[in-house]
Design an enzyme around this catalytic site. Structure first.
Site, PDB file in Angstrom:
ATOM      1  N   ASP A   1      -6.169  -4.030  -5.936  1.00  0.00           N
ATOM      2  CA  ASP A   1      -7.347  -3.355  -5.396  1.00  0.00           C
ATOM      3  C   ASP A   1      -7.051  -1.864  -5.377  1.00  0.00           C
ATOM      4  O   ASP A   1      -6.773  -1.268  -4.333  1.00  0.00           O
ATOM      5  CB  ASP A   1      -7.643  -3.880  -3.993  1.00  0.00           C
ATOM      6  CG  ASP A   1      -8.913  -3.293  -3.403  1.00  0.00           C
ATOM      7  OD1 ASP A   1      -9.631  -2.581  -4.136  1.00  0.00           O
ATOM      8  OD2 ASP A   1      -9.183  -3.540  -2.211  1.00  0.00           O
TER       9      ASP A   1
ATOM     10  N   GLU B   1       0.862  -1.188   0.000  1.00  0.00           N
ATOM     11  CA  GLU B   1       0.000   0.000   0.000  1.00  0.00           C
ATOM     12  C   GLU B   1       0.898   1.238   0.000  1.00  0.00           C
ATOM     13  O   GLU B   1       1.856   1.314   0.769  1.00  0.00           O
ATOM     14  CB  GLU B   1      -0.919  -0.018   1.234  1.00  0.00           C
ATOM     15  CG  GLU B   1      -1.616   1.281   1.552  1.00  0.00           C
ATOM     16  CD  GLU B   1      -2.560   1.748   0.462  1.00  0.00           C
ATOM     17  OE1 GLU B   1      -2.387   2.896   0.003  1.00  0.00           O
ATOM     18  OE2 GLU B   1      -3.455   0.980   0.075  1.00  0.00           O
TER      19      GLU B   1
ATOM     20  N   ASP C   1      -9.448   4.334  -9.130  1.00  0.00           N
ATOM     21  CA  ASP C   1      -9.560   4.522 -10.577  1.00  0.00           C
ATOM     22  C   ASP C   1      -8.251   5.085 -11.126  1.00  0.00           C
ATOM     23  O   ASP C   1      -7.417   5.601 -10.366  1.00  0.00           O
ATOM     24  CB  ASP C   1     -10.719   5.478 -10.884  1.00  0.00           C
ATOM     25  CG  ASP C   1     -12.073   4.817 -10.681  1.00  0.00           C
ATOM     26  OD1 ASP C   1     -12.405   3.924 -11.471  1.00  0.00           O
ATOM     27  OD2 ASP C   1     -12.769   5.182  -9.720  1.00  0.00           O
TER      28      ASP C   1
ATOM     29  N   GLY D   1       3.333   0.305  -5.754  1.00  0.00           N
ATOM     30  CA  GLY D   1       3.026  -1.030  -6.254  1.00  0.00           C
ATOM     31  C   GLY D   1       3.771  -1.388  -7.515  1.00  0.00           C
ATOM     32  O   GLY D   1       4.211  -2.542  -7.688  1.00  0.00           O
TER      33      GLY D   1
END
Length: 286
Positions: A157, A107, A160, A140
């Site tokens: 996950d 994250e 947008d 990421g």
């Protein structure tokens, strides 16, 4: 927000609004503007940069489909990577699979995790305390292109493709996922509402088709993601996983003894059937 009404800004000429009963959290971080408020219909709502990310009322639909479809389809998942997902919902669902031995979550923003644990505890339900879980605060794209660890399932996950989430729809990200997937591993990603965001699925399809033997999309109806069904991208080099018989899906799911609110074997199989307008946009219309 005016007169206790919060309006989403995802689409220019169409949208939704929520009555705000109470604001639990609001802060602008180095990466994004975070807000959590209460709505009498959907419970606690989390928004990033004026766009709804998740609500207490319907998050289970999204997270169950993001997680159980690839894990059940694969059939022998030991190592899972979650990119994003700071609210903890996807992590919660992965943790329900006792056969999974290691779960890594990457994250970019620690404040999202901290905020969700405090203000959206029903999302993670203690999953961040699971001994199998490792949390890495990093970009990421950088992680999937540098890690030497191999994963059976990768779940992106993300938000947008706006702001910090944009890079998670890039060829660099998909190529990085391919390099750290085990043979026959599965990548699934959030891919928006294709009726209103057709470019998201078509651009993703172009990029995935260059790297994976089998690419497709599956869908679910999530009320707060307005404009029709929501799409999840699917990519793997095992062309058989997407076409499992319902009997096999049922046997695998029953073996997990997991209780769900949306996902079931019939939904799993049917979710890969796409409406014609989407098939046409993807060049799979015939």
């Amino acid at each position: 927000m005016s007169n206790n009404i919060w309006k989403e800004s995802l689409h220019d000429a169409y949208g939704q609004h929520f009555n705000v009963d109470k604001i639990y959290y609001e802060q602008k971080t180095d990466h994004q503007h975070l807000m959590i408020f209460h709505n009498s219909v959907f419970g606690r709502v989390m928004a990033l940069d004026q766009i709804v990310q998740t609500t207490e009322r319907d998050e289970f639909i999204y997270h169950e489909m993001m997680v159980h479809v690839p894990i059940i389809a694969h059939g022998n998942v030991k190592n899972v990577l979650i990119i994003g997902g700071g609210d903890g919902g996807a992590l919660r669902e992965v943790c329900k699979h006792e056969s999974v031995e290691k779960i890594t979550q990457v994250e970019i923003d620690q404040s999202v995790i901290d905020m969700a644990i405090e203000y959206l505890p029903n999302h993670s339900q203690g999953a961040y305390d699971d001994a199998r879980v490792e949390i890495i605060i990093d970009d990421g794209v950088r992680y999937v292109n540098q890690t030497e660890v191999q994963y059976d399932v990768i779940i992106s996950d993300s938000t947008d493709p706006i702001g910090p989430g944009e890079v998670l729809f890039s060829s660099s990200f998909y190529d990085g996922c391919k390099r750290c997937l085990t043979a026959g591993g599965v990548l699934t990603t959030q891919n928006g509402v294709p009726f209103l965001q057709p470019d998201e699925v078509t651009e993703t399809a172009k990029k995935l088709s260059k790297s994976f033997a089998d690419w497709h999309f599956y869908t679910a109806a999530v009320p707060t993601y307005i404009g029709g069904i929501m799409a999840f991208a699917w990519a793997t080099d095992n062309i058989d996983l997407r076409k499992l018989q319902k009997k096999i899906v049922r046997e695998r799911f029953q073996a997990t003894k997991i209780k769900t609110g949306y996902y079931n074997p019939e939904i799993h199989v049917g979710a890969f059937a796409l409406p014609q307008y989407l098939l046409e946009a993807l060049g799979k219309g015939e």
